[in-house]
Enzyme design. Structure first.
Site, short mmCIF file in Angstrom:
data_model
loop_
_atom_site.label_atom_id
_atom_site.label_comp_id
_atom_site.label_asym_id
_atom_site.label_seq_id
_atom_site.Cartn_x
_atom_site.Cartn_y
_atom_site.Cartn_z
N GLU A 103 0.85 -1.20 0.00
CA GLU A 103 0.00 0.00 0.00
C GLU A 103 0.88 1.25 0.00
O GLU A 103 2.02 1.21 0.47
CB GLU A 103 -0.86 -0.07 1.26
N ASP A 104 0.35 2.33 -0.53
CA ASP A 104 1.10 3.59 -0.50
C ASP A 104 1.05 4.22 0.88
O ASP A 104 2.06 4.68 1.41
CB ASP A 104 0.58 4.56 -1.58
N ASP A 107 -3.93 5.48 6.35
CA ASP A 107 -4.39 6.75 6.92
C ASP A 107 -5.36 6.39 8.05
O ASP A 107 -4.94 6.14 9.18
CB ASP A 107 -5.03 7.52 5.77
N LYS A 135 0.08 7.34 8.69
CA LYS A 135 -0.27 8.56 9.44
C LYS A 135 -0.99 8.13 10.71
O LYS A 135 -2.21 8.02 10.73
CB LYS A 135 -1.27 9.40 8.61
N PHE A 156 -1.56 16.05 4.07
CA PHE A 156 -1.89 15.35 2.83
C PHE A 156 -0.70 15.41 1.89
O PHE A 156 -0.23 16.49 1.53
CB PHE A 156 -3.13 15.98 2.17
N ARG A 169 1.28 11.79 -9.21
CA ARG A 169 1.76 10.42 -8.96
C ARG A 169 3.16 10.20 -9.53
O ARG A 169 3.92 9.38 -9.03
CB ARG A 169 0.83 9.39 -9.63
#
Ligand code: IMP
Ligand code: MG
Length: 182
Positions: A103-104, A107, A135, A156, A169
């Site tokens: 996963e990037d 959150d 995060k 963000f 991206r």
């Protein structure tokens, strides 16, 4: 601060810093999966993890396969609601495989929580999570992150696969873009 496509941008993680950490994660994974390399599958969560996974897979010196899963979260662009839908499924079964979900960013954790529940129903031998970013301030559900690149503050971020309205991206670093907020 510098100009990025007409907006003010602040770099948080340089391309060099990311590359060094990805190399470390690759070594760690290769060490942990040495004995079952042939059954290792990296499952990238589209589209944000694609850049990370393409670097990570080359840092893992083991035979492995890759697949992608597409997820849509109901809600607006930057907030997940926890109601998640698979928009593009894996191309192969994962039963008896050792899966690492790539996963990037984690959150709220809602997306990964749903995804792990879903993947576990497919009888994989094991499922672990590798996320480039986390995060922790935003966590709603706890998600175990077995391999983590960086813990970041509640801002963000874009770049290295992460987008704001599908943009940025392709940037090689991770940064904060003015106006790209929740
Ligand atoms: P979660 O379900 O709240 O953990 O959200 C995870 C997804 O939200 C990630 O896979 C990203 O696609 C997106 N996301 C969360 N935070 C950011 C960010 O700072 N920049 C870009 N995308 C983000
Ligand atoms: Mg994502």
């Amino acid at each position: 601060m510098f100009d990025l496509e007409g907006k003010r941008c602040r770099e948080m993680l340089s391309a060099q810093k990311i590359a060094a950490r990805v190399a470390e994660l690759g070594r760690e994974i290769a060490r942990d999966y040495r004995d079952h390399g042939r059954d290792l599958v990296l499952v990238g969560v589209m589209k944000g993890s694609v850049i990370f996974m393409s670097d990570l897979c080359r840092a893992i010196e083991l035979p492995l396969t890759m697949d992608l899963i597409g997820i849509a979260s109901y809600g607006d662009e930057t907030k997940s609601s926890g109601v998640v839908q698979i928009t593009s499924d894996l191309t192969r079964p994962i039963d008896h495989k050792h899966v690492i979900v790539v996963e990037d960013i984690i959150d709220t954790g809602l997306t990964m929580h749903y995804l792990l529940d879903n993947l576990r129903t497919r009888q994989p031998r094991s499922v672990k999570v590798c996320s480039l970013l986390h995060k922790p301030d935003r966590a709603v559900v706890p998600v175990p992150i077995d391999y983590l690149g960086f813990t970041i503050p509640n801002e963000f971020v874009v770049g290295y696969g992460l987008d704001f309205s599908q943009r940025y991206r392709d940037q090689p670093f991770i940064g904060v873009v003015e106006g790209a907020t929740e």
